[in-house]
Scaffold this active site. Sequence first.
Site, PDB file in Angstrom:
ATOM      1  N   LYS A  60      -8.196   3.518   1.703  1.00 24.41           N
ATOM      2  CA  LYS A  60      -7.551   4.724   1.465  1.00 24.41           C
ATOM      3  C   LYS A  60      -7.668   5.171   0.074  1.00 24.41           C
ATOM      4  O   LYS A  60      -7.975   6.698   0.171  1.00 24.41           O
ATOM      5  CB  LYS A  60      -6.013   4.420   1.903  1.00 24.41           C
ATOM      6  CG  LYS A  60      -5.625   4.055   3.253  1.00 24.41           C
ATOM      7  CD  LYS A  60      -4.291   3.686   3.345  1.00 24.41           C
ATOM      8  CE  LYS A  60      -4.209   3.137   4.911  1.00 24.41           C
ATOM      9  NZ  LYS A  60      -5.174   1.952   4.968  1.00 24.41           N
ATOM     10  N   ASN A  62      -2.194  -2.416  13.156  1.00 16.44           N
ATOM     11  CA  ASN A  62      -3.873  -2.203  13.090  1.00 16.44           C
ATOM     12  C   ASN A  62      -4.235  -0.933  13.897  1.00 16.44           C
ATOM     13  O   ASN A  62      -5.081  -0.239  13.250  1.00 16.44           O
ATOM     14  CB  ASN A  62      -4.350  -3.498  13.555  1.00 16.44           C
ATOM     15  CG  ASN A  62      -3.857  -4.723  12.912  1.00 16.44           C
ATOM     16  OD1 ASN A  62      -3.573  -4.548  11.879  1.00 16.44           O
ATOM     17  ND2 ASN A  62      -4.507  -5.936  13.456  1.00 16.44           N
ATOM     18  N   ASN A  97     -16.216  27.622 -23.256  1.00 17.77           N
ATOM     19  CA  ASN A  97     -16.951  26.406 -22.569  1.00 17.77           C
ATOM     20  C   ASN A  97     -16.816  26.516 -21.203  1.00 17.77           C
ATOM     21  O   ASN A  97     -15.528  26.985 -20.628  1.00 17.77           O
ATOM     22  CB  ASN A  97     -16.606  25.072 -23.181  1.00 17.77           C
ATOM     23  CG  ASN A  97     -16.977  24.947 -24.519  1.00 17.77           C
ATOM     24  OD1 ASN A  97     -17.944  25.552 -24.915  1.00 17.77           O
ATOM     25  ND2 ASN A  97     -15.852  24.274 -25.126  1.00 17.77           N
ATOM     26  N   TYR A 120      -9.455  -6.413  12.588  1.00 17.30           N
ATOM     27  CA  TYR A 120      -8.936  -6.039  11.415  1.00 17.30           C
ATOM     28  C   TYR A 120      -8.991  -7.058  10.306  1.00 17.30           C
ATOM     29  O   TYR A 120      -8.802  -8.244  10.579  1.00 17.30           O
ATOM     30  CB  TYR A 120      -7.401  -5.393  11.652  1.00 17.30           C
ATOM     31  CG  TYR A 120      -6.530  -4.928  10.437  1.00 17.30           C
ATOM     32  CD1 TYR A 120      -6.866  -3.631   9.753  1.00 17.30           C
ATOM     33  CD2 TYR A 120      -5.826  -6.082   9.450  1.00 17.30           C
ATOM     34  CE1 TYR A 120      -6.287  -3.329   8.681  1.00 17.30           C
ATOM     35  CE2 TYR A 120      -5.347  -5.391   8.480  1.00 17.30           C
ATOM     36  CZ  TYR A 120      -5.488  -4.107   7.882  1.00 17.30           C
ATOM     37  OH  TYR A 120      -5.058  -3.595   6.635  1.00 17.30           O
ATOM     38  N   GLN A 162      -7.287  -2.079   4.100  1.00 14.99           N
ATOM     39  CA  GLN A 162      -6.493  -1.454   3.477  1.00 14.99           C
ATOM     40  C   GLN A 162      -7.023  -0.697   2.358  1.00 14.99           C
ATOM     41  O   GLN A 162      -6.462   0.500   1.775  1.00 14.99           O
ATOM     42  CB  GLN A 162      -5.439  -2.102   2.850  1.00 14.99           C
ATOM     43  CG  GLN A 162      -4.127  -1.600   2.367  1.00 14.99           C
ATOM     44  CD  GLN A 162      -2.930  -2.515   2.129  1.00 14.99           C
ATOM     45  OE1 GLN A 162      -2.217  -2.717   3.016  1.00 14.99           O
ATOM     46  NE2 GLN A 162      -2.656  -2.869   0.951  1.00 14.99           N
ATOM     47  N   THR A 171     -39.672  26.722 -10.881  1.00 17.53           N
ATOM     48  CA  THR A 171     -39.979  25.579 -10.349  1.00 17.53           C
ATOM     49  C   THR A 171     -40.214  24.676 -11.557  1.00 17.53           C
ATOM     50  O   THR A 171     -40.702  25.344 -12.636  1.00 17.53           O
ATOM     51  CB  THR A 171     -41.331  25.703  -9.195  1.00 17.53           C
ATOM     52  OG1 THR A 171     -42.356  26.235 -10.113  1.00 17.53           O
ATOM     53  CG2 THR A 171     -41.132  26.491  -8.074  1.00 17.53           C
ATOM     54  N   HIS A 172     -39.734  23.692 -11.631  1.00 14.66           N
ATOM     55  CA  HIS A 172     -39.970  22.776 -12.886  1.00 14.66           C
ATOM     56  C   HIS A 172     -39.305  23.348 -14.038  1.00 14.66           C
ATOM     57  O   HIS A 172     -39.376  23.150 -15.222  1.00 14.66           O
ATOM     58  CB  HIS A 172     -41.438  22.622 -13.333  1.00 14.66           C
ATOM     59  CG  HIS A 172     -42.412  22.046 -12.266  1.00 14.66           C
ATOM     60  ND1 HIS A 172     -42.531  20.751 -11.710  1.00 14.66           N
ATOM     61  CD2 HIS A 172     -42.911  22.778 -11.274  1.00 14.66           C
ATOM     62  CE1 HIS A 172     -43.307  20.782 -10.544  1.00 14.66           C
ATOM     63  NE2 HIS A 172     -43.573  21.953 -10.600  1.00 14.66           N
ATOM     64  N   SER A 227       0.739  -1.396   0.055  1.00 21.38           N
ATOM     65  CA  SER A 227       0.201   0.164  -0.136  1.00 21.38           C
ATOM     66  C   SER A 227       0.766   1.363  -0.044  1.00 21.38           C
ATOM     67  O   SER A 227       0.453   2.137   0.175  1.00 21.38           O
ATOM     68  CB  SER A 227      -1.043   0.174   1.390  1.00 21.38           C
ATOM     69  OG  SER A 227      -0.188  -0.251   2.241  1.00 21.38           O
ATOM     70  N   GLU A 266     -18.604  21.849 -15.631  1.00 26.70           N
ATOM     71  CA  GLU A 266     -18.834  20.570 -16.055  1.00 26.70           C
ATOM     72  C   GLU A 266     -18.158  19.268 -15.220  1.00 26.70           C
ATOM     73  O   GLU A 266     -18.719  18.417 -14.978  1.00 26.70           O
ATOM     74  CB  GLU A 266     -18.626  20.614 -17.384  1.00 26.70           C
ATOM     75  CG  GLU A 266     -19.544  21.358 -18.198  1.00 26.70           C
ATOM     76  CD  GLU A 266     -19.220  21.448 -19.773  1.00 26.70           C
ATOM     77  OE1 GLU A 266     -19.294  20.529 -20.444  1.00 26.70           O
ATOM     78  OE2 GLU A 266     -18.567  22.750 -20.290  1.00 26.70           O
ATOM     79  N   LYS A 272     -16.058  29.207 -29.608  1.00 24.66           N
ATOM     80  CA  LYS A 272     -16.507  28.728 -28.366  1.00 24.66           C
ATOM     81  C   LYS A 272     -15.723  29.023 -27.153  1.00 24.66           C
ATOM     82  O   LYS A 272     -14.567  29.442 -27.123  1.00 24.66           O
ATOM     83  CB  LYS A 272     -16.382  26.894 -28.516  1.00 24.66           C
ATOM     84  CG  LYS A 272     -17.504  26.301 -29.355  1.00 24.66           C
ATOM     85  CD  LYS A 272     -18.830  26.474 -28.856  1.00 24.66           C
ATOM     86  CE  LYS A 272     -19.156  25.658 -27.739  1.00 24.66           C
ATOM     87  NZ  LYS A 272     -19.243  24.184 -28.071  1.00 24.66           N
ATOM     88  N   SER A 314     -12.881  25.438 -28.131  1.00 27.42           N
ATOM     89  CA  SER A 314     -13.014  24.077 -28.907  1.00 27.42           C
ATOM     90  C   SER A 314     -11.586  24.085 -29.734  1.00 27.42           C
ATOM     91  O   SER A 314     -11.077  25.056 -30.294  1.00 27.42           O
ATOM     92  CB  SER A 314     -14.135  24.130 -29.406  1.00 27.42           C
ATOM     93  OG  SER A 314     -14.228  23.570 -30.657  1.00 27.42           O
TER      94      SER A 314
HETATM   95  N1  ARG Z   1      -1.258  -1.227   5.124  1.00 25.56           N
HETATM   96  C1  ARG Z   1      -2.156  -1.849   5.929  1.00 25.56           C
HETATM   97  C2  ARG Z   1      -3.332  -0.854   5.894  1.00 25.56           C
HETATM   98  O1  ARG Z   1      -3.722   0.035   5.195  1.00 25.56           O
HETATM   99  C3  ARG Z   1      -1.713  -1.440   7.461  1.00 25.56           C
HETATM  100  C4  ARG Z   1      -2.132  -2.274   8.558  1.00 25.56           C
HETATM  101  C5  ARG Z   1      -1.687  -3.839   8.083  1.00 25.56           C
HETATM  102  N2  ARG Z   1      -1.925  -4.692   9.205  1.00 25.56           N
HETATM  103  C6  ARG Z   1      -1.759  -5.987   9.217  1.00 25.56           C
HETATM  104  N3  ARG Z   1      -2.122  -6.688   9.967  1.00 25.56           N
HETATM  105  N4  ARG Z   1      -1.343  -6.409   8.121  1.00 25.56           N
HETATM  106  O2  ARG Z   1      -4.560  -1.449   6.293  1.00 25.56           O
END
Ligand code: ARG
Length: 456
Positions: A325, A110, A285, A317, A322, A155-156, A23, A290, A283, A277
């Site tokens: 994120k 964790n 835009n 956990y 993970q 309205t509408h 990660s 948007e 144009k 454009s």
């Molecule tokens: N990279 C992990 C996460 O984002 C960290 C926690 C990992 N914990 C484990 N027991 N492998 O969740």
Amino acid sequence: MAKMWAGRTAGEVNSLADSLNSSIGFDCRLYRQDITGSMAHAAMLSNQGIITLDEADCIISALKQIYQDIETGKLEIDPKAEDIHMFVEQVLTERIGDAGKKLHTARSRNDQVALDMRLYLRDFSDELTELLKALIKAIRDKAQQNKEVIMPGYTHLQHAQPVLFSHYILAYAMMFTRDIGRVADCRKRLIVSPIGSCALAGTTYNTDRLFEARQLGFDEICLNSMDGVSDRDFCVEMLSALSLIMMHLSRLSEELILWSSQEFGFVEMSDDFSTGSSIMPQKKNPDMAELCRGKTGRVYGDLMGLLTTLKGLPLAYNKDMQEDKEGLFDACDTVSLCLRVCAPMIESMKVNAEAMQQAAKKGFMNATDLADYLVLKGLPFRDAYKVSGSVVSHCIRTGHILEDLPLEDYRKFSELIENDVYQAIYLGNCVKRRISAGGTSVESVEEQLAYLEEFA
Ligand code: ARG
């Protein structure tokens, strides 16, 4: 290279499995929070006599150095590290040896990652509040500068009643004040420390969780360690607040896109917030609006993604977590960018008062006022409504607007109508007389502007 957790297994992972597991590519942004959390942990460990003061000092100063080295670019985050927690610990141990190896006492990744995420979102919620305030200020200023401009209210998407442009646009400012409230509410539940929950069951060491929490500016600790490591409600709450912000931005964007069209011509975006454009030379835009509208779907997706990830996860956990994120960071980045673009885009947008005023003349938007006029003359509202409707239909047939229909024609519909009817249906007066609290009168707009001052 063998992982730090080699022992039970050889710690050598198949390279594809390693890519799936890693990660670092997205949690590297948590280095500040991770290091800050580790410093507090070291301080707590020594305070409790679990490590010596010297060891803690050594860890803390090395962590400070690592922090600085990452900030200045002297230390690059190793893309081959498993995650940010392992990376920091690895560098620490390389730099100071045995003391570094003691940092992870009475802690697990964790509770570490749960803490890092809370620290990250605490900072983000403060930034977000400032961005929302800047947007409210931009809207408020635009309303102030064009306070008495009359435009159609819909309205509408059909002409309904005349309103002040300031009143119209301030409705959006009100939405963003509620967003500030939601972010503050989410922040309240976010500033509870999970650290010390350890892997899931707490620890046998004599830790002081509250001390550690206070080091980090938290006054509370979560009371159940299993909840502490598995709770991601605060991420969902933030995503939900972010989704609502995007919904508001998207609705506002839709208005601005419509209003920039040739059909409306109510506003014109400044050149630096417009695009051209590649083929049509004429144009201009409103791409930024948007894109805000378009990116709303993406943020909703981030919310749904996390809700779906969490659904069905047993305690405590699980590696699935993970996955909290990327979507969350994506939503934070997206909303932050959209808000940072929208504030100056609104600030620099030109309001075409003349086009709004002209449009307001169409569509018989003062028909309610004609009915209200008859009510004042003694007619029950339902009857007055019928008379006004018949007058409108007569005008449509004869090509009149209410303002230029001769009095004798009016009187064919009701003897109660006199010369003062023209005052009653004059658009400026229609707006002025809507003095009910929160209505479109200038007084009400001024009250709204005063209320919004505390947010800007
Ligand atoms: N990279 C992990 C996460 O984002 C960290 C926690 C990992 N914990 C484990 N027991 N492998 O969740």
